[in-house]
Design an enzyme around this catalytic site. Structure first.
Site, PDB file in Angstrom:
ATOM      1  N   LEU A 140       0.856  -1.174   0.000  1.00 56.42           N
ATOM      2  CA  LEU A 140       0.000   0.000   0.000  1.00 56.42           C
ATOM      3  C   LEU A 140       0.895   1.227   0.000  1.00 56.42           C
ATOM      4  CD1 LEU A 140      -2.684  -0.962   2.695  1.00 56.42           C
ATOM      5  CD2 LEU A 140      -2.928  -1.113   0.214  1.00 56.42           C
ATOM      6  N   ASP A 141       0.457   2.287  -0.667  1.00 59.60           N
ATOM      7  CA  ASP A 141       1.222   3.528  -0.643  1.00 59.60           C
ATOM      8  C   ASP A 141       1.392   4.022   0.790  1.00 59.60           C
ATOM      9  OD1 ASP A 141       1.350   3.539  -3.409  1.00 59.60           O
ATOM     10  OD2 ASP A 141      -0.446   4.770  -3.624  1.00 59.60           O
ATOM     11  N   LYS A 142       2.396   4.843   1.002  1.00 62.82           N
ATOM     12  CA  LYS A 142       2.708   5.373   2.333  1.00 62.82           C
ATOM     13  C   LYS A 142       1.482   5.948   3.026  1.00 62.82           C
ATOM     14  CE  LYS A 142       5.391   9.040   4.567  1.00 62.82           C
ATOM     15  NZ  LYS A 142       6.342  10.158   4.355  1.00 62.82           N
ATOM     16  N   THR A 144      -1.762   5.491   2.227  1.00 62.89           N
ATOM     17  CA  THR A 144      -2.975   4.676   2.146  1.00 62.89           C
ATOM     18  C   THR A 144      -3.068   3.813   3.394  1.00 62.89           C
ATOM     19  OG1 THR A 144      -2.918   4.626  -0.275  1.00 62.89           O
ATOM     20  CG2 THR A 144      -4.210   2.923   0.821  1.00 62.89           C
ATOM     21  N   ARG A 240      -5.808   5.593  -7.799  1.00 63.73           N
ATOM     22  CA  ARG A 240      -5.524   7.028  -7.894  1.00 63.73           C
ATOM     23  C   ARG A 240      -5.494   7.487  -9.353  1.00 63.73           C
ATOM     24  NH1 ARG A 240      -0.079   7.454  -4.617  1.00 63.73           N
ATOM     25  NH2 ARG A 240      -0.373   9.715  -5.006  1.00 63.73           N
TER      26      ARG A 240
END
Length: 340
Positions: A140-142, A144, A240
């Protein structure tokens, strides 16, 4: 800690002409091909008593000996960091990742990551890739939040990676977006890195991997909407990118929504959030050992809850406090109670 392991296997006659690493990957499906290539390169694989080569061709009938050393300590250091665990057993752990936490150590993030936290939190790691470290199945992105599954040993990692690759995992997200998207939609594009800005990805490419995103509006506000998103593929930044290129970027997405101006309650919601409004809400998959369905849900984080409260309050017409309070709660209850 796992002990060293030595395995022997007699190559089948029909293996003639096949590469050693490819054959071993089929003979030992609990080991990844990259892991086997590393073992071969380090001299831990013998063919009839002689060190094997990654690309050597088999004749068929050779005695193959694979020595798997005991895992060594991982380079990342264990750190006592807060981490919320949704599920844990001897094969895997599912965490509710917090906003601002990087998943894996890398450039600029040598510590403070989820891996550092898990090295301290999880006491029964059996080793992945020859190291005592958790196996990151997906990322997961930082910024998220939400459900993220991690394997405790190599067999679990291989099985879970296969499930993700073959789309056998249900991944459902909550996203707070700008604009007024249609009630539901399907976005299907080819997908790849942006030709100019290499930090970005795009669905506007002539060649790339397929990417499919399904969405459904749960609540609509003035200038924003809460949408439920199902990923049928798992490309980097997929939600996104797809929502942004459809005209509905996530609130506070500096990379894909920087040009979108907000006002009123939407601007206030962005102030409360301060990070992209994306939450990995639900995750469902077949357990690699028991083969039973494992379904997890990560609670909506406080910052997203606060942003939604602002938007709901702005949408409530003037009236008695009791009536306004009931109206504010109804949309959230409907979204949560939907049968899947």
């Amino acid at each position: 800690m796992a002990s060293p392991d030595t395995r022997e296997h007699r190559a089948l006659p029909e293996a003639r002409g096949e590469r050693l690493d490819q054959y071993l990957a089929r003979a030992f499906p609990d080991l990844t091909r990259s892991r086997l290539q590393g073992l071969i390169a380090d001299g831990h694989v013998l063919c009839d008593g002689k060190s094997g080569k990654v690309a050597q061709r088999l004749r068929g009938g050779e005695l193959l000996t694979v020595h798997i050393p005991a895992p060594v300590a991982a380079i990342p250091q264990a750190e006592e960091l807060p981490v919320s665990v949704l599920h844990e057993d001897r094969d895997l752990v599912v965490v509710d990742k917090a906003a601002g936490m990087v998943v894996h150590p890398g450039a600029g993030h040598a510590s403070g990551t989820l891996v550092n936290a898990l090295l301290h939190r999880v006491k029964d790691l059996s080793g992945v890739g020859g190291e005592l470290r958790p196996g990151i199945v997906h990322r997961l992105d930082k910024d998220t939040t939400g459900c993220l599954v991690v394997a405790k040993h190599e067999q679990s990692l291989v099985a879970l990676q296969k499930a993700f690759k073959t789309r056998e995992v249900q991944k459902t997200y909550l996203a707070l977006v700008h604009g007024s998207p249609p009630a539901e939609g399907r976005i299907e594009t080819l997908y790849g890195r942006h030709p100019v800005n290499r930090q970005r990805f795009t669905g506007k490419v002539k060649e790339g991997k397929p990417a499919i995103t399904l969405f459904r509006v749960l609540e609509s506000f003035e200038g924003a909407a809460l949408v439920e998103v199902d990923l049928l593929t798992g490309r980097t930044h997929q939600i996104r990118v797809h929502l942004s290129e459809a005209g509905y970027p996530l609130l506070c997405d500096a990379l894909y929504g920087a040009g979108r101006k907000a006002k009123g309650a939407v601007a206030e919601a962005q102030e409360v959030l301060g990070r992209q409004a994306l939450h990995a809400w639900r995750l469902a998959f077949e357990h690699p050992r028991t083969h039973k369905l494992l379904s997890l849900e990560a609670p909506v984080p406080e910052d997203l809850t606060a942003a939604l409260r602002l938007l709901r309050e702005a949408a409530i017409p003037a009236g008695p406090p009791a009536k306004a309070k009931a109206s504010a709660k109804a949309p959230a209850k409907t979204a949560r109670g939907r049968k899947r």
